[in-house]
Design a protein around this motif. Structure first.
Motif, mmCIF file in Angstrom:
data_model
loop_
_atom_site.group_PDB
_atom_site.id
_atom_site.type_symbol
_atom_site.label_atom_id
_atom_site.label_comp_id
_atom_site.label_asym_id
_atom_site.label_seq_id
_atom_site.Cartn_x
_atom_site.Cartn_y
_atom_site.Cartn_z
ATOM 1 N N MET A 1 23.864 -19.365 -8.328
ATOM 2 C CA MET A 1 25.147 -18.685 -8.328
ATOM 3 C C MET A 1 25.966 -19.191 -9.514
ATOM 4 N N ASP A 5 31.601 -16.842 -10.213
ATOM 5 C CA ASP A 5 31.443 -16.092 -8.966
ATOM 6 C C ASP A 5 31.804 -16.965 -7.766
ATOM 7 N N PHE A 6 31.320 -18.211 -7.796
ATOM 8 C CA PHE A 6 31.633 -19.152 -6.725
ATOM 9 C C PHE A 6 33.136 -19.352 -6.619
ATOM 10 N N CYS A 7 33.791 -19.593 -7.737
ATOM 11 C CA CYS A 7 35.236 -19.843 -7.737
ATOM 12 C C CYS A 7 36.017 -18.622 -7.263
ATOM 13 N N ASN A 8 35.625 -17.446 -7.703
ATOM 14 C CA ASN A 8 36.319 -16.237 -7.263
ATOM 15 C C ASN A 8 36.171 -16.036 -5.759
ATOM 16 N N GLY A 9 34.975 -16.286 -5.237
ATOM 17 C CA GLY A 9 34.756 -16.174 -3.805
ATOM 18 C C GLY A 9 35.554 -17.196 -3.024
ATOM 19 N N MET A 10 35.565 -18.429 -3.513
ATOM 20 C CA MET A 10 36.327 -19.481 -2.830
ATOM 21 C C MET A 10 37.828 -19.212 -2.902
ATOM 22 N N GLU A 11 38.284 -18.673 -4.013
ATOM 23 C CA GLU A 11 39.697 -18.341 -4.150
ATOM 24 C C GLU A 11 40.110 -17.307 -3.098
ATOM 25 N N ALA A 12 39.281 -16.296 -2.907
ATOM 26 C CA ALA A 12 39.559 -15.279 -1.893
ATOM 27 C C ALA A 12 39.555 -15.888 -0.495
ATOM 28 N N GLU A 13 38.596 -16.774 -0.262
ATOM 29 C CA GLU A 13 38.529 -17.422 1.047
ATOM 30 C C GLU A 13 39.734 -18.323 1.285
ATOM 31 N N LYS A 72 30.757 -28.461 -6.174
ATOM 32 C CA LYS A 72 30.476 -27.457 -5.149
ATOM 33 C C LYS A 72 30.299 -28.129 -3.793
#
Length: 103
Positions: A1, A5-13, A72
């Motif tokens: 990953m 992408d990881f950061c954007n997903g975590m930001e949304a979460e 991570k």
């Protein structure tokens, strides 16, 4: 990953977790003073975890290191800790509330 992408997903979460935290604080406001004091430490812990996660994610987004597995792992571990504190808090609020509080 990819780190972005990881950061954007975590930001949304994290945005969702902030909403959950706000909701649980507003539910706790309906409790008596003694009950509020019992969960206030969890609120503070969750706020600290959220701030720490935001800092780490921001750092990853701006630095974008090629090796980011340690960060991570730290983020994922903090997430587990936050979920646990959230669950404990909701359980207590449900027990202390004079009526049923859905989680």
């Amino acid at each position: 990953m990819d780190v972005r992408d990881f950061c954007n997903g975590m930001e949304a979460e994290l945005t969702a977790w902030k909403a959950k935290l706000f909701d649980v604080v507003s539910r706790a406001d309906q409790l008596g003073t003694a009950e509020k004091e019992k969960v206030w430490a969890n609120f503070n812990d969750m706020k600290i975890i959220i701030q720490d996660l935001e800092d780490k994610i921001g750092q990853l987004k701006h630095e974008c290191p090629s090796e980011w597995s340690p960060q991570k792992k730290e983020i994922e571990d903090a997430h587990v800790d936050m979920r646990g504190k959230y669950g404990e808090t909701l359980d207590f609020i449900g027990q202390a509330a004079p009526y049923s509080v859905p989680g």
